[in-house]
Scaffold this active site. Structure first.
Site, PDB file in Angstrom:
ATOM      1  N   GLY A  14       0.612  -1.317  -0.078  1.00 55.48           N
ATOM      2  CA  GLY A  14      -0.399  -0.193   0.006  1.00 55.48           C
ATOM      3  C   GLY A  14       0.788   1.085  -0.370  1.00 55.48           C
ATOM      4  N   ARG A  75       1.202  -5.120  -6.029  1.00 60.86           N
ATOM      5  CA  ARG A  75       0.765  -6.277  -5.266  1.00 60.86           C
ATOM      6  C   ARG A  75       0.988  -7.307  -6.761  1.00 60.86           C
ATOM      7  NH1 ARG A  75      -0.539  -4.929  -0.131  1.00 60.86           N
ATOM      8  NH2 ARG A  75      -2.056  -3.214  -0.121  1.00 60.86           N
ATOM      9  N   ASP A 106       5.669  -5.752   5.805  1.00 59.62           N
ATOM     10  CA  ASP A 106       6.062  -6.768   6.024  1.00 59.62           C
ATOM     11  C   ASP A 106       6.018  -7.380   4.741  1.00 59.62           C
ATOM     12  OD1 ASP A 106       3.418  -6.984   6.587  1.00 59.62           O
ATOM     13  OD2 ASP A 106       3.292  -8.221   8.394  1.00 59.62           O
ATOM     14  N   THR A 129       4.050   2.544   5.604  1.00 55.64           N
ATOM     15  CA  THR A 129       2.608   1.744   6.032  1.00 55.64           C
ATOM     16  C   THR A 129       1.667   2.553   6.501  1.00 55.64           C
ATOM     17  OG1 THR A 129       0.953   0.253   6.711  1.00 55.64           O
ATOM     18  CG2 THR A 129       3.851   0.051   7.631  1.00 55.64           C
ATOM     19  N   ASP A 131      -0.273   1.929   8.731  1.00 60.97           N
ATOM     20  CA  ASP A 131      -1.058   1.504  10.214  1.00 60.97           C
ATOM     21  C   ASP A 131       0.077   1.366  11.353  1.00 60.97           C
ATOM     22  OD1 ASP A 131      -2.859   0.880   8.977  1.00 60.97           O
ATOM     23  OD2 ASP A 131      -2.690  -1.173   8.147  1.00 60.97           O
ATOM     24  N   ASP A 133       2.490  -0.934  11.907  1.00 64.35           N
ATOM     25  CA  ASP A 133       2.466  -1.906  12.510  1.00 64.35           C
ATOM     26  C   ASP A 133       3.641  -3.056  12.299  1.00 64.35           C
ATOM     27  OD1 ASP A 133       1.419  -2.235   9.967  1.00 64.35           O
ATOM     28  OD2 ASP A 133      -0.553  -3.882  10.735  1.00 64.35           O
ATOM     29  N   ARG A 175      -5.806  -3.265  10.503  1.00 63.01           N
ATOM     30  CA  ARG A 175      -6.966  -4.261  10.131  1.00 63.01           C
ATOM     31  C   ARG A 175      -6.235  -4.726  11.360  1.00 63.01           C
ATOM     32  NH1 ARG A 175      -5.430  -4.860   4.296  1.00 63.01           N
ATOM     33  NH2 ARG A 175      -2.783  -4.375   5.003  1.00 63.01           N
TER      34      ARG A 175
END
Ligand code: ATP
Length: 328
Positions: A14, A75, A106, A129, A131, A133, A175
């Protein structure tokens, strides 16, 4: 020092604000050290399809302030196969690249590590990213920008919430991780923050809303992370609460992709610049298979394997407590 003469760079997974600033930093650090750069378009798919262009210090001008990634991201299913990775390797070798910087999440790092293990090609990761995360770094590129975008949106929604005594469920990205939700919820003054890391029941939620109402809170902002797990999506949550409290005026806003775009904050631009320098200079020192990260305000390296499998990056439990105190 190694005899690396050309470094390839790509963005994958992303997109995130700050990716352009990171590409710029990689390119300019290479120029500083007299190393050539091969820009790879469309992530790993571009590596497989020979979608390359040489980059120099001037080709990355006017980029530091731009969201998204000018190298494009993709992707690539084919890169998940040994045949796809072999094609990518052959193309990189034919283009005379000696090392690779991967800016992504990741999944992208998993691909980079496999690529190194199969062909011994030096790789370095930069975490990008929204997020946040990824294990091994306190901040990922794009997270701070997304956080500020979300807080700005909450501020605007609050104007309507308080003018009409409405309750708003605001869904934010995340997510598997509640970083965006928790921090934007605190920054935006949310009455309640629902995150994947903390499980509560729908009954708990309804009870808390009733308690808030009794305290005289006429409007409510409830921030919900995408991955909040009651088995219900944000619209179903709204329906459930509404069914228990038919007199409440409840609305849902899903912030969606506005969280990904926009000019990176100064924090993300500086972080990208620092990470790009570290990635290139580490490769030139002969290091490989690391992710660049920031910890205690120092730029450092975490083995890619650890960044991928080291576990989840953890929310600070103190922040969860602070959110609770702030909504008293
Ligand atoms: P985001 O956090 O935005 O999802 P990401 O880097 O985790 O970013 P993915 O779609 O998981 O995004 O991975 C990006 C690309 O990395 C994939 O399209 C694929 O080409 C490659 N990749 C991911 N996992 C693997 C794997 N196990 N083996 C080989 N390549 C992989």
């Amino acid at each position: 020092m190694t005899n690396i003469k050309k470094i390839a760079v790509l963005t994958s997974g992303g997109d995130a604000p700050g990716m352009n600033a990171a590409i710029r930093s990689v390119v300019r650090t290479c120029a500083y050290h007299d190393v050539a750069v091969l820009g790879v378009y469309r992530g790993y798919q571009g590596m497989i399809e020979n979608d390359f262009a040489p980059l120099d210090a001037r080709s990355v001008r006017n980029l530091v302030n731009r969201g998204g990634t000018f190298l494009k991201s993709a992707r690539s299913k084919e890169f998940r196969t040994p045949e796809g990775r072999k094609k990518a390797y052959d193309n990189l070798v034919a283009a005379e690249a000696d090392a690779l910087v991967v800016i992504g999440g990741d999944g992208s790092f998993t691909g980079a590590l496999l690529f190194n293990q199969e062909f011994g090609f030096p790789v370095m990761g930069i975490p990008g990213t929204i997020d946040n995360d990824i294990y091994g770094t306190t901040y990922t590129l794009g997270y701070d920008t997304a956080l500020n975008t979300v807080v700005e949106a909450i501020d605007k929604i609050r104007d309507t919430a308080s003018s009409h005594n409405r309750m708003f469920f605001i869904e934010v990205m995340g997510r598997d991780a509640g970083f965006l939700a928790l921090n934007s919820g605190i920054g935006g003054g949310a009455e309640k923050i629902l995150i994947p890391e903390q499980h509560s029941t729908l009954e708990d939620l309804v009870n808390e809303i009733a308690i808030n109402h009794n305290k005289g809170k006429m409007s409510n902002i409830i921030v919900v992370a995408e991955g909040y797990t009651t088995g219900q999506n944000v619209y179903e949550l709204k329906k459930y609460v509404e069914a228990q409290n038919p007199d409440y005026d409840i609305r849902v806003t899903v912030l969606g992709h506005i969280q990904r775009g926009g000019a990176p904050t100064c924090f993300d631009r500086v972080l990208a610049s620092r990470m790009g320098v570290k990635a290139v200079e580490s490769l030139l020192e002969g290091k490989s298979n690391y992710m660049v990260g920031i910890n205690n305000d120092k730029i450092d390296l975490t083995p890619l394997e650890k960044a991928i499998k080291g576990g989840e990056s953890k929310l600070d439990p103190d922040l969860i407590r602070i959110a609770k105190i702030m909504s008293v």
